[in-house]
Structures are given as structure tokens and as C-alpha cells.
Design an enzyme around this catalytic site. Structure first.
Site, PDB file in Angstrom:
ATOM      1  N   ARG A 395      11.543 -85.813   9.776  1.00 39.71           N
ATOM      2  CA  ARG A 395      11.553 -87.289   9.726  1.00 39.71           C
ATOM      3  C   ARG A 395      10.681 -87.727   8.559  1.00 39.71           C
ATOM      4  NH1 ARG A 395      13.875 -88.803  14.522  1.00 39.71           N
ATOM      5  NH2 ARG A 395      13.480 -87.454  16.334  1.00 39.71           N
ATOM      6  N   ARG A 425      17.178 -86.758  15.578  1.00 46.66           N
ATOM      7  CA  ARG A 425      17.755 -87.876  16.327  1.00 46.66           C
ATOM      8  C   ARG A 425      17.259 -89.235  15.829  1.00 46.66           C
ATOM      9  NH1 ARG A 425      16.485 -86.710  21.804  1.00 46.66           N
ATOM     10  NH2 ARG A 425      18.406 -85.508  21.997  1.00 46.66           N
ATOM     11  N   HIS A 455      12.806 -77.415  13.343  1.00 45.54           N
ATOM     12  CA  HIS A 455      11.766 -78.373  13.691  1.00 45.54           C
ATOM     13  C   HIS A 455      10.391 -77.972  13.157  1.00 45.54           C
ATOM     14  CE1 HIS A 455       9.255 -80.756  16.660  1.00 45.54           C
ATOM     15  NE2 HIS A 455      10.120 -81.657  16.266  1.00 45.54           N
ATOM     16  N   ARG A 588       0.345 -85.301  26.704  1.00 48.95           N
ATOM     17  CA  ARG A 588       0.548 -86.737  26.539  1.00 48.95           C
ATOM     18  C   ARG A 588       1.694 -87.261  27.392  1.00 48.95           C
ATOM     19  NH1 ARG A 588       3.215 -87.625  21.629  1.00 48.95           N
ATOM     20  NH2 ARG A 588       5.059 -88.191  22.788  1.00 48.95           N
TER      21      ARG A 588
END
Length: 721
Positions: A395, A425, A455, A588
Site C-alpha cells: 500500500r 484490498r 505481503h 490490537r
């Protein structure tokens, strides 16, 4: 000795390790439902919006984050559950045991959270008023403001909207995901039976959501763009001679999953572009509407959209798409975030590669400035000895300085290879644009493998200085994105370690040449790699701690993740707790592991921190008889990361940097302001602060710790947490 990814296991564990899959079938399968745990996480975000101790700006931002999170949850997870219900055994995905029941549980919890959301927003509006900030609607304007919105509508809005008279259209127009619509009832006051229905898409993609209004001195008034449109309905529909106008905001959330062919290169790109078009027409997974909507209009819309009560029809307030509150107009007196600072060893002007020849550097975002990464790539781009740069991108920022640096490197004659994951995505379209730009400039772009996403966050820079080869690189837990680095909590290791960089280079080769991947990956000795051996590697590390505990030696594991879902690793953590290993989890988001069980010799300490910054890093610490092994990674412990993505974890060898990471984790384990206990019932109770215990807000304490460069941190960090 059995060797797994460079890790040697004690001989007593060899047999058990070789048969771990068979053993796992008989392990305790009790865990928390993934989607319910996720909703519990989003409730923690909502708690922050409702916390009066937070700055008002942050509370508004948390409302936006909660809304945006929920939208994505319905686009992806609820959509997947709906597919499981429809396809049953034919579904090409991991099936939950009872998707129908999970969907019912989701509906109940989401409606409950919606009530809390509405209550918190009402309170925030009142708190804004106390700050002399007013969000007005079209019925609350003075004459000057009415004139303003009339003028604004004619000059800015009218040409951006196309009203649809939906009763006159044979086929209901497609309601776009991520858009909001003003559903209108048009009628006459003297004849209530004369009415028409219309839809107007609110142009939030081209116009700001919040519009400042003329205000008295000392006050700040604003209005939402949809209320400007509401206030001008009589002008929009002037030709129909109506005198009664009602407008209600509605929105549809759609299935965002892409059905892609297992094709690669041009086939994958064509399939992706087709999938992006189909996403816009995905099945509706949620319909949200103003709870005061005209009943006849609601019935008409649900009928024309082919929706039923099973399709998550959710009554909300007057405003939808609260994600826009993430960018609520900022006023200086409402902001609270400290500014990122340069790492003390990388203050410009300096040659970063010269610094790295002397020692490794560990950056901690958002406390440290991300500029160091960009500066390193710029330096490599113009260095006459640089031969090549290889980097993974997932990203990227909208105006990516990373891409600019890579383009400059190509123009300076460097060989640049970018492993670009075009299937990230909701960033697919942007990544397709970057792909074309990079290829036009002359960079080599690798788009990945057919059945798994890439990733891992890696970069390796190769130089040749007077016939001497040198390598530099960095390994990150988060994306190479200068925008998100301002509020995502991540770690990035800058290194010249030959073992690490050799393995990173091998991983790049395996990605570039998938037909040779098995042979290349067999030579990796330092980095555990998913989907090949990462799960086995960490199971082996946990087994070492279990072995120590069984022999009455100190044993401790600290794991920090975004999500803990993988059943095999959860079961292995249960084994550790049963054996008496001190297990601490900082998770988290989703945490499917139970933290208390009667079989545990020591309960698992599990906490979640939701605060100003998004805790995004993955860090793993194993005591290893007093010589701790520390790893950073971009991989959560989820099936998708461990089995369906190219991931890796990087050991931190430098003792000072290892201690720095351990110190930060221990600060987080001491958190007693923004920490919640992850218990078996997902109740989100705040960590209790005992009398005479210092207040520790981990993100603030981490900022101070790094700013002081560990000058005197021991007053914050106990030997054992």
C-alpha cells in the site's frame, strides 16, 4: 538435532515436532469466534470516541475509524459468511462451523453498537458546542447562511448531481458502495396521496463533506454537503410543482471480495480489472438508513433492492458514512499529536549508508520520522556505486515519495525491481496505476504469484565499490507509506547484516522465479518464510520455552500482533501456559485465544491497546535461557498470512536494539490508561491500575523513551512484567 529454518531443536522434541500436525488434531479446540472478537475490537475504538478524557478532535476521528472499520467488515467478512451460507461445501474458502448463527450474532452486536454510536455522537455535538463549533442542518440557518447555501449550491453542487426518479426507471439503478444517497419523498401538503420518490447521490468524491458557513466572531459554523442539498430540494424539483420535500440519507455496503482466476501476468491484470468492475455490483451485505425515514419509502427501497431482514437492515441516525469524520476540519486547539522526530543517528545532512556500515538502526514509527527511508532510497538513486534496488510495495501513499525515489533511480541508470502486490484490498486500482508508471519508466515490476499475495515488507540495495560488493537493506512491519507512517505504530530495521540481506535477496529471487522457488528457499537459513516454514518455526520456538519450563528453568514468550487466529499456534500457546511458561500477548484486533483456563499453570496475560496511533507492529520475543531471540514481522498469526501469503520474519541481532524492542513491549505491558484486558468473554474492561502504581500511557511513554534515547528508562521498565 532437527533444524527448521536455521533453528535447532533439542533432541527430545524431534519426534513430537515431526508429528505436530497429527498431535494438533487432538488439542483443545476451544477458542473465541473470530468475527465476534473483531466486533469486540471495534467496540474498543468506539470506547475511545466516547472517552471524555480524549481530545475532541481524536474522539471525532475515532467515530470515523469505527464507521470505516465496520464498512470494511461488512464488505469482507459478512460478505464471506454470506457466501458460506449460500455455497456450503462448494465454497472455495475456509468455512466457519455455523455461519448462519455467526451472522445472527453479528446483527445483534452491530445494532447494540449503533445505539452506543448515536449516543456518543449526540454527546460530541454538545461538546463541540461548548467549543463554539456548530454542525448545523438546513433548518437551523440564519438568513445570511441560507443565502450562502443557495449560492454554494448553484455554483458548486448543481452540476455535480443527477436526481433519479426511481419510480419511472424499470430497473433500479445500482447504488454504489462507499457512496451515500439522499432518498427523497416529494409531495403536496394539500394531497398526501400525491407523492413521488427520488434518489440523489451525494457528491462527496468531488466536494468536501464539511462546508464552513458564515459565522459570528468567536464561533465556527459548518454544514454537511447533504444538508445543503436538502435545503435546495425545492429548487432541484421546481418543475414538478411540489411543496413538500423530505430527504433521508441511506447507504448500501456491498461484497468487496474479488473472484480472480488463478492466472498470472497479463491474465491476472485482466482478471483484476474485471473483478474491480464486478465489485461495484457485489451483493448487498448491509443497508443503513435514517431511522426516521418515511415508512413507505423504506418499504419501496428494500423491495426494489431485493433486500430482506436477513440482509442487515440497520436503522441509524441522520448522518451516515461517518468515515469522513476521520478528516473533520482540524482546529489547532483540538489537535494533540506530538511531532515525529529524526532518529538521532540519521539527522540530515548525513550519508545513511555510511552510518549503516557502522551499525544497524531501528526506526519506530510514528515516533521517528519516515523521511529516513525516503532519504536512503534517494541516496541510493544518485550514488554512483549503486547497481540495483529491489523492494516490495503493498500500500503506497497517494503521492508516493517512495515511487519518486525509485523512478529517479531508474533514470540514474540503476536496475530497479519492484514487487508490487496489485491485489492489496481496496488499493488495487492505485497499484495498477503505479505498475504502469513504473514500467513506463523502465523498472521491472513483478506482480506476484497466482495463489498467494506478497505481503512481506523488504528492500535490498546492492553496491559495487571498486570491485567490492556491498549490500544495504531494510525490513519493516508496516507498509512503505509516508502518510500512514504518521499514525501507524511500526518498526523498521535498517541493516547491512550479510545473513539477513542474503536471505532477503533469496526471497526476492524466489518471487521473481517461482519455478525455482523450492530450491532457492531451501538455502534460506535466517528468516522463517510463510507459507513454507513460518508456522513450524514459531512452534519450534514455543516448544523450546516449554522444554525450559518443564525443566524448571525460566521461560517467557511475548507476542505482539494485530490478529491472533491460527488454531495451531493458539493451541501451542495453550501448551506453553499449561507447562508454566510466562506468556504475554499484546493484540490490537482479533484475539481468538482464551487467556484463562483451569489447565494453565500460569494464565496468559492478554491486553489490547487502542489509542491515538494504530498499533500495527508484529514482534516476537522468546526468553531462550536468558539470551532472548527477538523477531519483527509483517505477518499476523492468521491462516491467510501463514498459508496464503508470502511473509517473513526478521531476527534482530544487535543487543542494544533487541533491548530497545523489549523495553517498548514491556512499556506496553504496563499500559494502564488505554489498555483493555482480553478475557474469555471479550468484555473490554480497562486494565486496572493498582494503588501506588504509576500511570503508564504506553504511546506517550514510548515517545518519551525514544526521545530521551534511553537515557534513564529503568524507572519505567521492570525486570519482569
Amino acid at each position: 538435532m532437527l533444524h527448521i529454518g536455521g533453528l535447532a531443536l533439542p533432541g527430545s522434541l524431534n519426534k513430537e515436532y515431526r508429528n505436530w500436525k497429527g498431535i494438533m488434531k487432538h488439542k483443545m479446540k476451544t477458542k473465541i469466534i473470530r468475527d465476534i472478537s473483531w466486533l469486540s475490537f471495534n467496540e474498543r475504538v468506539l470506547q475511545e470516541a466516547g472517552d471524555p478524557n480524549n481530545h475532541l478532535y481524536d474522539r471525532l476521528r475515532f467515530l470515523g475509524i469505527f464507521s470505516n472499520n465496520l464498512d470494511e467488515f461488512f464488505r469482507v467478512r459478512v460478505a464471506a459468511l454470506n457466501r458460506m451460507v449460500r455455497l456450503k461445501k462448494q465454497a472455495k474458502m475456509h468455512l466457519e462451523e455455523n455461519p448462519e448463527q455467526i451472522l445472527e450474532m453479528i446483527q445483534v452486536r452491530v445494532i447494540k453498537q449503533q445505539h452506543s454510536f448515536d449516543r456518543i455522537y449526540t454527546q460530541l455535538v454538545n461538546d463541540l458546542r461548548d467549543q463554539h463549533i456548530f454542525i448545523k442542518n438546513e433548518k437551523q440557518l440564519n438568513e445570511e447562511q441560507k443565502h450562502f447555501i443557495r449560492h454554494y449550491f448553484e455554483n458548486k453542487v448543481r452540476t455535480q448531481i443527477i436526481p433519479l426518479m426511481i419510480e419511472s426507471i424499470p430497473q433500479m439503478p445500482l447504488l454504489h458502495d462507499r457512496s451515500i444517497y439522499l432518498a427523497c419523498v416529494l409531495g403536496r401538503k394539500d394531497n398526501i396521496l400525491t407523492q413521488r420518490f427520488a434518489l440523489i447521490e451525494i457528491p462527496t468524491k468531488t466536494l468536501p463533506r464539511f462546508i464552513p458557513l458564515p459565522s459570528h466572531k468567536g464561533t465556527r459554523d459548518m454544514i454537511l454537503i447533504e444538508d445543503i442539498i436538502r435545503g435546495n430540494l425545492k429548487h432541484i424539483f421546481a418543475a414538478f410543482e411540489f411543496d413538500r420535500f423530505l430527504g433521508y440519507i441511506v447507504k448500501v455496503t456491498r461484497d468487496a471480495e474479488l473472484d480472480l482466476d488463478n492466472d498470472i501476468d497479463a491474465g491476472l491484470i485482466a482478471s483484476l480489472e474485471k473483478g474491480l468492475k464486478n465489485r461495484k455490483r457485489g451483493n448487498a451485505t448491509r443497508f443503513v438508513y435514517d431511522r426516521h425515514i418515511d415508512p413507505g419509502l423504506l418499504e419501496y427501497l428494500t423491495k426494489r433492492l431485493h433486500l430482506s431482514k436477513k440482509d442487515n437492515l440497520i436503522a441509524g441516525g441522520r448522518i451516515h458514512n461517518f468515515k469522513d469524520f476521520m478528516s473533520f476540519p482540524a482546529f489547532d486547539d483540538l489537535k494533540s499529536h506530538p511531532k515525529a522526530f529524526d532518529h538521532p543517528d540519521l539527522i540530515q545532512p548525513c550519508l545513511i549508508m555510511n552510518v549503516l556500515k557502522q551499525k544497524d538502526i531501528l526506526l519506530h514509527f510514528p515516533y521517528h520520522s519516515f523521511d529516513a527511508i525516503i532519504d536512503l532510497l534517494r541516496e541510493a538513486a544518485i550514488d554512483p556505486f549503486t547497481q540495483s534496488i529491489k523492494i516490495t510495495c503493498y500500500r503506497l501513499s497517494r503521492e508516493s515519495k517512495i515511487i519518486n525515489a525509485l523512478v529517479n533511480a531508474v533514470r540514474n541508470g540503476k536496475k530497479v525491481t519492484v514487487v508490487l502486490e496489485v491485489r492489496a484490498r481496496f488499493d488495487e486500482e492505485a497499484n495498477l496505476v503505479w505498475k504502469r508508471l513504473l514500467e513506463e519508466e523502465g523498472a521491472k515490476v513483478v506482480i506476484g504469484q497466482p495463489d498467494r499475495k506478497i505481503h512481506a515488507k523488504l528492500c535490498v540495495i546492492k553496491k559495487n565499490v571498486f570491485n567490492k560488493s556491498m549490500a544495504y537493506g531494510f525490513f519493516s512491519t508496516g507498509n512503505f507509506n509516508e502518510d500512514t507512517a504518521k499514525y501507524y505504530g511500526d518498526h523498521c530495521l535498517l541493516t547491512t547484516n550479510r545473513k539477513i540481506l542474503a536471505d532477503i535477496n533469496r526471497l526476492f529471487e524466489a518471487i521473481e522465479y517461482p519455478d525455482k522457488a523450492a530450491n532457492i528457499l531451501s538455502r534460506i537459513k535466517t528468516l522463517p518464510v510463510a507459507p513454507y516454514d513460518m508456522r513450524k518455526y514459531f512452534i519450534a520456538r514455543i516448544d523450546q520455552e516449554i522444554h525450559a519450563a518443564q525443566n524448571n528453568k525460566p521461560a517467557e514468550i511475548i507476542i505482539k500482533l494485530n490478529s491472533l487466529v491460527d488454531q495451531f499456534l493458539i493451541d501451542k500457546l495453550y501448551d506453553a501456559a499449561y507447562a508454566g511458561v510466562r506468556v504475554s500477548l499484546i493484540v490490537r484486533g482479533i484475539c481468538c485465544a482464551l487467556s484463562q483456563h483451569r489447565s494453565f499453570k500460569k494464565p496468559i496475560k492478554a491486553v489490547s491497546i487502542v489509542d491515538e496511533y494504530l498499533e500495527h507492529a508484529r514482534v516476537f520475543v522468546f526468553h531462550d535461557q536468558g539470551d532472548p531471540k527477538v523477531y519483527i514481522s509483517s505477518a499476523d498469526w492468521m491462516v491467510r498470512n501463514l498459508d496464503h501469503r508470502i511473509e517473513t520474519a526478521c531476527p534482530v541481532f544487535d543487543k542494544k536494539l533487541k533491548q530497545e524492542l523489549i523495553d517498548i513491549l514491556k512499556i506496553q505491558l504496563m499500559e494502564n490508561v488505554k489498555g483493555r484486558v482480553l478475557d474469555n468473554h471479550q468484555r473490554n474492561k480497562y486494565v486496572q491500575r493498582h494503588e501506588n502504581t504509576p500511570i503508564v500511557r504506553a504511546q506517550h511513554a514510548t515517545y518519551d523513551y525514544l526521545l530521551e534515547r534511553k537515557s534513564n528508562p529503568r524507572h519505567l521498565i521492570p525486570e519482569h512484567t
